[in-house]
Design an enzyme around this catalytic site. Structure first.
Site, PDB file in Angstrom:
ATOM      1  N   ASP A  32       0.610  -1.198  -0.133  1.00 16.27           N
ATOM      2  CA  ASP A  32       0.691  -0.136  -0.162  1.00 16.27           C
ATOM      3  C   ASP A  32       0.546   1.475   0.214  1.00 16.27           C
ATOM      4  O   ASP A  32       1.692   1.826   0.981  1.00 16.27           O
ATOM      5  CB  ASP A  32      -0.585  -0.082   1.148  1.00 16.27           C
ATOM      6  CG  ASP A  32      -2.284   1.142   0.717  1.00 16.27           C
ATOM      7  OD1 ASP A  32      -2.179   1.957   0.721  1.00 16.27           O
ATOM      8  OD2 ASP A  32      -3.289  -0.098   0.589  1.00 16.27           O
ATOM      9  N   SER A  85      -6.705   3.811  -2.283  1.00 18.37           N
ATOM     10  CA  SER A  85      -7.511   2.500  -1.472  1.00 18.37           C
ATOM     11  C   SER A  85      -8.735   2.247  -2.288  1.00 18.37           C
ATOM     12  O   SER A  85      -8.665   0.821  -2.987  1.00 18.37           O
ATOM     13  CB  SER A  85      -6.472   2.382  -0.097  1.00 18.37           C
ATOM     14  OG  SER A  85      -5.192   2.415   0.018  1.00 18.37           O
ATOM     15  N   HIS A 144     -11.925  10.692  -0.475  1.00 20.72           N
ATOM     16  CA  HIS A 144     -12.980  10.898  -0.015  1.00 20.72           C
ATOM     17  C   HIS A 144     -14.192  12.010  -0.423  1.00 20.72           C
ATOM     18  O   HIS A 144     -15.878  11.701  -0.231  1.00 20.72           O
ATOM     19  CB  HIS A 144     -12.868  10.743   2.061  1.00 20.72           C
ATOM     20  CG  HIS A 144     -12.086  10.214   2.327  1.00 20.72           C
ATOM     21  ND1 HIS A 144     -13.083   8.872   2.661  1.00 20.72           N
ATOM     22  CD2 HIS A 144     -10.645   9.844   2.373  1.00 20.72           C
ATOM     23  CE1 HIS A 144     -11.722   7.611   2.954  1.00 20.72           C
ATOM     24  NE2 HIS A 144      -9.980   8.119   2.942  1.00 20.72           N
ATOM     25  N   ARG A 292     -16.493   8.123  -0.022  1.00 17.79           N
ATOM     26  CA  ARG A 292     -15.955   6.988  -0.363  1.00 17.79           C
ATOM     27  C   ARG A 292     -16.024   5.988   0.860  1.00 17.79           C
ATOM     28  O   ARG A 292     -16.980   6.362   2.378  1.00 17.79           O
ATOM     29  CB  ARG A 292     -14.160   7.349  -0.478  1.00 17.79           C
ATOM     30  CG  ARG A 292     -13.923   5.987   0.027  1.00 17.79           C
ATOM     31  CD  ARG A 292     -12.243   6.107   0.097  1.00 17.79           C
ATOM     32  NE  ARG A 292     -11.596   5.665   0.346  1.00 17.79           N
ATOM     33  CZ  ARG A 292     -10.330   5.536   0.677  1.00 17.79           C
ATOM     34  NH1 ARG A 292      -9.476   5.482  -0.145  1.00 17.79           N
ATOM     35  NH2 ARG A 292      -9.226   4.522   1.358  1.00 17.79           N
ATOM     36  N   ALA A 293     -16.587   5.060   0.790  1.00 20.34           N
ATOM     37  CA  ALA A 293     -17.431   4.454   2.100  1.00 20.34           C
ATOM     38  C   ALA A 293     -16.785   3.882   2.992  1.00 20.34           C
ATOM     39  O   ALA A 293     -17.068   4.708   4.630  1.00 20.34           O
ATOM     40  CB  ALA A 293     -17.372   3.344   1.513  1.00 20.34           C
ATOM     41  N   HIS A 507      -0.964  11.056  -0.483  1.00 14.98           N
ATOM     42  CA  HIS A 507      -0.345   9.943  -1.948  1.00 14.98           C
ATOM     43  C   HIS A 507       0.070  10.482  -3.440  1.00 14.98           C
ATOM     44  O   HIS A 507       0.125  11.592  -3.078  1.00 14.98           O
ATOM     45  CB  HIS A 507      -2.125   9.015  -2.483  1.00 14.98           C
ATOM     46  CG  HIS A 507      -2.219   8.461  -1.812  1.00 14.98           C
ATOM     47  ND1 HIS A 507      -3.849   7.563  -1.769  1.00 14.98           N
ATOM     48  CD2 HIS A 507      -2.027   7.884  -0.131  1.00 14.98           C
ATOM     49  CE1 HIS A 507      -3.769   6.576  -0.961  1.00 14.98           C
ATOM     50  NE2 HIS A 507      -3.479   7.383  -0.335  1.00 14.98           N
TER      51      HIS A 507
HETATM   52  O1  LIG Z   1      -8.455   7.242   4.163  1.00 14.16           O
HETATM   53  C1  LIG Z   1      -6.585   7.773   3.779  1.00 14.16           C
HETATM   54  O2  LIG Z   1      -6.360   6.876   4.881  1.00 14.16           O
HETATM   55  C2  LIG Z   1      -6.657   8.288   3.125  1.00 14.16           C
HETATM   56  O3  LIG Z   1      -7.528   9.389   2.738  1.00 14.16           O
HETATM   57  C3  LIG Z   1      -6.289   7.695   1.744  1.00 14.16           C
HETATM   58  O4  LIG Z   1      -5.476   6.214   2.094  1.00 14.16           O
HETATM   59  P1  LIG Z   1      -6.106   5.037   1.366  1.00 14.16           P
HETATM   60  O5  LIG Z   1      -6.759   5.145  -0.379  1.00 14.16           O
HETATM   61  O6  LIG Z   1      -4.976   4.673   0.689  1.00 14.16           O
HETATM   62  O7  LIG Z   1      -7.215   4.217   2.188  1.00 14.16           O
HETATM   63 MN   LIG Z   2      -3.696   2.799  -0.859  1.00 18.77          MN
HETATM   64 MN   LIG Z   3      -2.733   6.018   1.761  1.00 18.13          MN
END
Ligand SMILES: O=C(O)[C@H](O)COP(=O)(O)O
Ligand SMILES: [Mn+2]
Ligand SMILES: [Mn+2]
Length: 565
Positions: A32, A85, A144, A292-293, A507
């Site tokens: 990740d 992610s 998000h 985002r969920a 990111h």
């Molecule tokens: O939710 C998180 O931690 C970040 O906003 C995005 O990180 P992730 O997409 O790697 O979960």
């Molecule tokens: Mn990720």
């Molecule tokens: Mn992240």
């Protein structure tokens, strides 16, 4: 002429691959937050000791390449959008590119269709006598939520009858720079002032930092959500201020280290007599405006479920609640939503299960849903519980991840090793969280430790693959740890007024590596050379091939070919 069958009517049976055998154990490792960038002191992956990943890159150029992990390659609105992610694992698991939440909300707001949907009509019933509460992440990260979408929703709701609006703001500092919360709150206050001029009673009512208040995920720490509930719904918090701006300034002044945007303590805004300006009451409407969920599901449960028992809600107001999207299609949560989520169909997980492939998936709590829920197209549970086993290793709770940067990398690798050696599974899939979770803290020293731990975990898994004559795929979902500096257009690190390099916690737009190998890999397998702009969605077909199957026609093409040696 026969029409082409819709994807739904296609058979589930996968044809055998003409050249590649079935029955090899395939380890799929997702690092990740592990992108590829030029070596420099702010590239923690470069600085860290990562002999395993380095060897994969050097040893076999025909089995190592880069793939796109951001923007339109993963269904985001534009190529200026960094990967994340959710979209990354969706693409990896589904083998197809779907327009993602960010884009679907843009379209619905742009066309005005959002206001014609069932979800908006439902909340609208509260506009006459109740308050409209908007709860979500104040950010333009596009991961998000997005600030411009909140602005449009405020505007649209007020034009359609909302007379009293309360916004509950979660400050970011993770997908955007730390400290940017001040600018977002200022801009929001300007919008709310304009609404007030038009006779709408619109105010910010409560807030807190996303990692400390409200936005926990995968049930890592319900106390985070409880803090949010108390502030947003009950109007109770340890800190009370006359405005959100005052809250940000004073809390940051008091303890600049602890009160970063990500970890800002919960606060409520109070009126002249000390009363909170916006608790949620019976008859109100509530919208969680994140698309985002993963980090909204827990609050959605608290807002929606009658028999909720994960913390004491004290008071459970009867509201009309809608999510920006439906966050969990299996749970149908929430029941009401403003925009229909992408319908991700025919994921590789489902195909492989229906073709008898036995799968083991594992990560630690903070990434567990990534290799299960996101991987399977935002679907919880198993496709076939006789063939699949998903295992979660509890993450450290209540500490920032730079305190324990090795996280659970070793434990995940040991579980994967055991699953591989047991020979009970055909696919062993893991997510190793360090590059991302420690990268988000902005702590370079800790991130370097985390990257080394991730590399060691990969080594353990590859050694097990070696022992059983298996195959491996090592890749990543998006960049993070490979660049910890904000940069100008020419790529030079930006410095603050004291000459210190500005930290990048988010990111990146960088591509990610993918490496294949292992003793079970047929000798002539190599990456094709005709797919220069391939991305994460090309991985699923590749993995299907390595299991000895041809991928369905509607998948993005496989990355590999088999040549006669
Ligand atoms: O939710 C998180 O931690 C970040 O906003 C995005 O990180 P992730 O997409 O790697 O979960
Ligand atoms: Mn990720
Ligand atoms: Mn992240």
């Amino acid at each position: 002429m026969a029409t082409r069958p819709a994807a739904e009517e296609k058979p589930w049976e996968l044809a055998a691959h003409p050249r590649l055998p079935k029955g090899r154990t395939v380890a799929v490792v997702v690092l990740d937050g592990w992108g590829e960038a030029a070596p420099d002191p702010f590239n923690c992956i470069h600085v860290a000791d990562t002999p395993t990943l380095d060897a994969l890159k050097k040893a076999a150029p025909e089995r190592w390449r880069l793939i796109k992990a951001h923007g339109t390659a993963v269904g985001l609105p534009t190529d200026d959008d960094m990967g994340n992610s959710e979209v990354g694992h969706n693409a990896l698991g589904a083998g197809q590119i779907y327009a993602q939440g960010a884009k679907l909300v843009d379209l619905a707001l742009g066309s005005g269709k959002i206001y014609e949907g069932e979800g908006f009509k439902y909340i609208q019933q509260s506009f006459q006598d109740g308050t409209l509460h908007l709860i979500g992440l104040l950010s333009d990260g596009g991961v998000h939520s997005r600030f411009d979408q909140l602005q449009l929703l405020l505007q649209g709701a007020s034009e359609r009858g909302a007379k009293r609006i309360r916004v509950h703001v979660l400050t970011d500092g993770r997908d955007v720079a730390d400290g940017s919360s001040v600018r977002f709150v200022e801009m929001l206050e300007e919008d709310l002032a304009r609404l007030r001029e038009k006779g709408v009673d619109a105010r910010i009512a409560s807030g807190g930092g996303r990692m400390y208040v409200t936005m926990d995920r995968y049930e890592n720490d319900w106390q985070v959500v409880k803090r949010g509930w108390d502030a947003h719904v009950l109007g109770e918090a340890p800190h009370r201020f006359r405005s959100a701006l005052e809250a940000l300034r004073k809390l940051r002044e008091e303890d600049p280290k602890k009160a970063s945007d990500q970890y800002l303590p919960p606060f409520v805004v109070v009126d002249g007599s000390g009363e909170p300006v916006g608790p949620v009451r019976d008859g109100d409407a509530v919208v969680t405006f994140n698309f985002r969920a993963d980090r909204m599901v827990m609050l959605a449960k608290a807002l929606e479920y009658e028999g909720f028992d994960r913390f004491d809600r004290v008071r459970f107001p009867r509201t009309r609640y809608a999510g920006m999207l439906q966050y969990d299609g299996e749970l149908k949560l929430p029941r009401h939503y403003l925009v229909a989520p992408p319908e991700i169909q025919r994921t590789s997980g489902e195909y492989l299960a229906r073709n008898g492939v036995r799968t083991y998936a594992c990560s630690e709590t903070v990434k567990f849903g990534h290799v299960t829920f996101f991987w399977n197209g935002n679907r919880s549970g198993y496709f076939d519980q006789n063939l699949e086993k998903y295992e979660e290793i509890p993450s450290d709770a209540g500490i920032p991840f730079n305190v324990q940067p090795k996280m659970k990398a070793l434990e995940i690798a040991q579980k994967a090793r055991d699953a591989i050696l047991s020979q009970k599974f055909d696919q062993v899939r893991v997510n190793i969280a360090n590059g991302d979770m420690v990268g988000h803290t902005g702590d370079m020293e800790a991130t370097i430790v985390g990257c080394k731990a991730a590399d060691e975990a990969v080594k353990i898994i590859l050694d097990a693959v070696e022992q059983v004559g298996g195959v491996f795929v090592v890749t990543a979902d998006h960049g993070n740890a490979e660049d910890m500096a904000k940069r100008d257009k020419s790529g030079e690190p930006l410095r603050d007024k004291d000459g210190k390099v500005q930290t990048l916690t988010s990111h990146t737009l960088n591509p990610v590596p993918i490496a294949i190998g292992g003793p079970g890999l047929a000798p002539g397998v190599r990456f094709r050379t005709d797919l220069a702009s391939a991305g994460l969605a090309n991985v699923a077909a590749t993995v299907m091939n390595l299991h000895g199957f041809q991928a369905p026609d509607h998948y993005e093409p496989t990355l590999i070919q088999v040549v006669d040696e």
